[in-house]
Write a protein that holds these residues in place. Structure first.
Motif, short mmCIF file in Angstrom:
data_model
loop_
_atom_site.label_atom_id
_atom_site.label_comp_id
_atom_site.label_asym_id
_atom_site.label_seq_id
_atom_site.Cartn_x
_atom_site.Cartn_y
_atom_site.Cartn_z
N HIS A 107 0.84 -1.21 0.00
CA HIS A 107 0.00 0.00 0.00
C HIS A 107 0.88 1.26 0.00
CE1 HIS A 107 -3.15 2.84 0.89
NE2 HIS A 107 -2.43 3.27 1.93
N VAL A 108 1.86 1.31 0.88
CA VAL A 108 2.74 2.48 0.98
C VAL A 108 3.49 2.68 -0.33
CG1 VAL A 108 4.82 3.39 2.11
CG2 VAL A 108 3.00 2.38 3.49
N ASN A 109 4.10 1.63 -0.85
CA ASN A 109 4.89 1.74 -2.08
C ASN A 109 4.04 2.20 -3.26
OD1 ASN A 109 7.10 0.88 -0.66
ND2 ASN A 109 7.08 -1.19 -1.48
N HIS A 110 2.86 1.62 -3.42
CA HIS A 110 2.00 2.02 -4.54
C HIS A 110 1.49 3.45 -4.36
CE1 HIS A 110 2.01 -2.28 -5.54
NE2 HIS A 110 1.76 -1.84 -6.76
N SER A 111 1.22 3.86 -3.14
CA SER A 111 0.78 5.24 -2.91
C SER A 111 1.85 6.23 -3.33
CB SER A 111 0.44 5.45 -1.42
OG SER A 111 -0.69 4.68 -1.08
N ILE A 112 3.11 5.96 -2.98
CA ILE A 112 4.21 6.83 -3.40
C ILE A 112 4.33 6.83 -4.92
CG2 ILE A 112 6.72 7.14 -3.36
CD1 ILE A 112 6.62 5.90 -0.49
N PHE A 113 4.25 5.64 -5.52
CA PHE A 113 4.37 5.51 -6.97
C PHE A 113 3.31 6.35 -7.69
CE2 PHE A 113 3.00 3.21 -10.82
CZ PHE A 113 4.18 3.23 -11.55
N TRP A 114 2.05 6.21 -7.30
CA TRP A 114 0.97 6.93 -7.98
C TRP A 114 1.04 8.43 -7.74
CZ3 TRP A 114 -0.65 4.52 -11.87
CH2 TRP A 114 -0.86 3.14 -11.85
N GLN A 115 1.50 8.85 -6.57
CA GLN A 115 1.61 10.29 -6.30
C GLN A 115 2.68 10.95 -7.16
OE1 GLN A 115 2.30 10.62 -2.10
NE2 GLN A 115 0.19 10.18 -1.57
N ASN A 116 3.66 10.18 -7.61
CA ASN A 116 4.75 10.73 -8.41
C ASN A 116 4.48 10.76 -9.90
OD1 ASN A 116 7.09 11.55 -6.70
ND2 ASN A 116 6.70 9.53 -5.86
N LEU A 117 3.40 10.19 -10.33
CA LEU A 117 3.07 10.19 -11.76
C LEU A 117 2.22 11.40 -12.09
CD1 LEU A 117 2.12 6.48 -12.46
CD2 LEU A 117 4.27 7.63 -12.92
N CYS A 118 2.53 12.04 -13.20
CA CYS A 118 1.65 13.08 -13.72
C CYS A 118 1.94 13.22 -15.21
CB CYS A 118 1.80 14.40 -12.97
SG CYS A 118 3.35 15.26 -13.17
N PRO A 119 0.96 13.68 -15.98
CA PRO A 119 1.15 13.82 -17.43
C PRO A 119 2.14 14.94 -17.76
CG PRO A 119 -1.00 14.66 -16.77
CD PRO A 119 -0.38 14.05 -15.56
N VAL A 120 2.71 14.86 -18.95
CA VAL A 120 3.65 15.88 -19.41
C VAL A 120 3.00 17.26 -19.35
CG1 VAL A 120 4.98 16.68 -21.42
CG2 VAL A 120 4.93 14.26 -20.84
N SER A 121 1.71 17.33 -19.63
CA SER A 121 1.01 18.62 -19.62
C SER A 121 1.00 19.27 -18.23
CB SER A 121 -0.43 18.46 -20.11
OG SER A 121 -1.17 17.60 -19.23
N GLU A 122 1.29 18.49 -17.18
CA GLU A 122 1.34 19.02 -15.82
C GLU A 122 2.76 18.98 -15.26
OE1 GLU A 122 -1.63 17.29 -13.29
OE2 GLU A 122 -3.14 17.38 -14.87
N GLY A 123 3.75 18.92 -16.14
CA GLY A 123 5.14 18.94 -15.71
C GLY A 123 5.79 17.58 -15.52
N GLY A 124 5.07 16.52 -15.83
CA GLY A 124 5.63 15.18 -15.70
C GLY A 124 6.71 14.92 -16.73
N GLY A 125 7.69 14.14 -16.35
CA GLY A 125 8.75 13.76 -17.29
C GLY A 125 9.83 14.80 -17.48
N VAL A 126 9.74 15.91 -16.77
CA VAL A 126 10.72 16.98 -16.89
C VAL A 126 11.32 17.24 -15.52
CG1 VAL A 126 11.11 19.39 -17.51
CG2 VAL A 126 9.44 18.04 -18.79
N LEU A 127 12.63 17.13 -15.41
CA LEU A 127 13.30 17.40 -14.14
C LEU A 127 13.50 18.91 -14.03
CD1 LEU A 127 14.68 16.38 -11.57
CD2 LEU A 127 16.79 16.21 -12.90
N GLN A 128 12.83 19.51 -13.06
CA GLN A 128 12.93 20.95 -12.84
C GLN A 128 14.24 21.27 -12.12
OE1 GLN A 128 10.51 22.97 -14.04
NE2 GLN A 128 9.43 21.15 -14.77
#
Length: 99
Positions: A12-33
């Protein structure tokens, strides 16, 4: 019982962290700020590409329920790549803080 709690609770903990870290490119995902994380990656691995290469090589052999993580080692004060069996929670069993 303790093993089942660790496995299911860790999952549960691992999957919660995993899903919180995903976001689409349109919302800044995939780009290291630019910022503290980018600075720490450069300091520890040399570049984002070097981190990705090392992460892929380190985690490629994980099978089943295992996890590969980039975490923060509070004792050493640096980023570390870790591989963990089953659903072991990153921080509670290995001392690495999730990012």
């Amino acid at each position: 019982l303790q093993g089942a709690i660790k496995f299911n609770g860790g999952g549960h903990v691992n999957h919660s962290i995993f899903w919180q870290n995903l976001c689409p490119v349109s919302e800044g995902g995939g780009v290291l700020q630019q910022g503290p994380l980018s600075d720490a990656i450069t300091a520890e691995f040399g570049s984002l590409d070097a981190l990705q290469t090392k992460f892929n090589a380190t985690t490629a052999a994980i099978q089943g329920s295992g996890w590969g993580w980039l975490g923060y080692d509070k004792v050493a004060g640096k980023l570390k790549i870790g591989t963990f069996a089953d659903q072991d929670p990153l921080e509670h069993t290995h001392g690495l803080g999730p990012l």
